[in-house]
Design an enzyme around this catalytic site. Structure first.
Site, short mmCIF file in Angstrom:
data_model
loop_
_atom_site.label_atom_id
_atom_site.label_comp_id
_atom_site.label_asym_id
_atom_site.label_seq_id
_atom_site.Cartn_x
_atom_site.Cartn_y
_atom_site.Cartn_z
N SER A 24 0.80 -1.23 0.00
CA SER A 24 0.00 0.00 0.00
C SER A 24 0.84 1.28 0.00
O SER A 24 0.50 2.22 -0.71
CB SER A 24 -0.95 -0.01 1.20
OG SER A 24 -1.86 -1.07 1.05
N THR A 69 -4.46 -3.73 8.11
CA THR A 69 -4.24 -5.11 7.67
C THR A 69 -4.05 -6.01 8.89
O THR A 69 -4.24 -5.57 10.03
CB THR A 69 -3.06 -5.16 6.64
OG1 THR A 69 -2.98 -6.48 6.12
CG2 THR A 69 -1.72 -4.76 7.24
N LYS A 73 -7.87 -6.30 11.41
CA LYS A 73 -9.03 -6.01 10.56
C LYS A 73 -10.37 -6.17 11.27
O LYS A 73 -11.32 -5.46 10.97
CB LYS A 73 -8.98 -6.89 9.31
CG LYS A 73 -7.92 -6.44 8.30
CD LYS A 73 -7.87 -7.37 7.10
CE LYS A 73 -8.20 -6.63 5.85
NZ LYS A 73 -8.10 -7.46 4.64
N ASP A 110 -12.59 -4.42 0.12
CA ASP A 110 -12.07 -5.58 -0.61
C ASP A 110 -13.06 -6.10 -1.66
O ASP A 110 -12.68 -6.43 -2.79
CB ASP A 110 -11.73 -6.73 0.36
CG ASP A 110 -10.37 -6.54 1.00
OD1 ASP A 110 -9.54 -5.79 0.44
OD2 ASP A 110 -10.13 -7.14 2.07
N GLY A 139 -9.18 -14.97 5.64
CA GLY A 139 -9.59 -13.58 5.88
C GLY A 139 -10.23 -12.93 4.67
O GLY A 139 -11.18 -12.16 4.82
N GLY A 248 -5.11 -11.08 -9.98
CA GLY A 248 -5.47 -10.44 -8.70
C GLY A 248 -4.92 -9.05 -8.48
O GLY A 248 -5.28 -8.40 -7.49
#
Ligand code: NAP
Length: 283
Positions: A24, A69, A73, A110, A139, A248
């Site tokens: 990120s 993260t 979360k 997400d 997750g 992805g």
């Protein structure tokens, strides 16, 4: 002597433990530089017992918000003033927005990133065309099941090595989610129209994931949350069987779009130049 002045830079960041692996900072700082925004996006390692004081401090320091993260979360939900419906249903947040009055909103982007990535590559994807198969119940899986159901997939078949975790997700979402044994993937894949790998299989240094796509119709859409490598064995085999495939990396980029837009008041562009930059290990 030159004196550099820093005129109230805008601040955001990501918290987790560990945090060094996070992509990120690379992504958000690229956008900050690209758009000439006077701001910084900072990775911050935070131990679980320091979660609340850290968030309080970031709010006090004037951060616009943060990404969250593992392992925080789920626990950040207990510290938020407001929780979006999707974060509440998923039971986890990956993005926090801080208002000027210090209120914290927890969101989960997400599923948004996952869906936008698919539509970006295949505008004509029809989630209502048939059942989806989700491999994995870690997750990330809950956000994917949520997104698929919200988009109108009639039924989600979920398979996980540790079956109880798949059962917990099915119990959470109700009768549109059906659990299959991990090794019954041939049966689960039969007639599926959307197929998603949410396991970490296929990632660098992990075993490959190579289910047989023989029973899958050729117009099925197959996507993998793994983006390192970009083309996993899972995607390669699906493509070989005639399926449409989506890697992805786009999910990673699109899930970040909402946080950046909210914190810095600018919707960042997601294009091939950004994809190459994120894949380049030397940048
Ligand atoms: P996680 O919570 O650790 O879950 C890992 C999943 O992989 C579990 O379902 C686990 O099954 C399964 N698994 C691991 N090793 C396995 C093996 N040898 N055989 C069968 N199943 C195995 O991880 P996560 O956060 O859900 O993330 C999963 C993957 O998605 C990772 O590769 C992550 O990088 C990727 N991801 C990508 C994005 C994106 O933006 N593209 C976003 C989130 C996650 P058990 O339950 O049986 O252990």
């Amino acid at each position: 002597m030159t004196i550099t002045t820093y005129n109230n830079p805008l601040l955001a960041g990501v918290i987790g433990n560990p945090i060094s692996h996070s992509k990120s900072p690379k992504l958000h700082n690229y956008w900050l530089n690209k758009y000439g925004i006077n701001g910084y996006y900072i990775p911050i390692a935070v131990h679980s017992n320091k979660l609340k004081p850290t968030i309080d401090s970031l709010v006090t320091l004037g951060f616009r918000g943060i990404n969250v993260t593992m392992p925080h979360k789920s626990s950040v939900l207990t510290l938020a003033d407001t929780i979006t419906d999707r974060a509440s249903i998923i039971g986890a947040a990956n993005t926090l927005y801080f208002s000027t009055s210090g209120k914290v909103t927890a969101d989960n982007t997400d599923g948004y990133g996952f869906l936008k990535n698919i539509y970006h590559h295949f505008k004509n994807w029809n989630p209502k065309a048939g059942d989806a198969v989700v491999f994995g119940a870690g997750g990330a899986a809950k956000a994917i099941v949520y997104a698929l159901l919200a988009e109108g997939v009639p039924r989600v078949k979920i398979l996980n090595r540790t079956k109880i975790k798949a059962t917990l997700i099915a119990d959470h979402f109700g009768n549109k989610v059906e659990v299959f044994d991990w090794y019954s993937y041939g049966e689960a894949l039969d007639g599926a129209k959307t197929i998603v790998n949410t396991t970490s299989l296929g990632m660098v240094n992990q075993p490959q994931f190579q289910p047989n796509f023989e029973t899958v119709s050729t117009n099925a859409l197959v996507t993998d949350l793994v983006y390192n490598p970009l083309e996993t064995e899972f995607l390669r085999m699906a493509k070989q069987s005639g399926c449409q495939t989506v890697d992805g990396l786009g999910m990673l980029l699109f899930q970040a779009e909402l946080g950046f837009s909210n914190w810095f008041n600018l919707k960042p562009e997601i294009n091939n130049e950004l994809r190459s930059y994120m894949l380049n290990k030397n940048d």
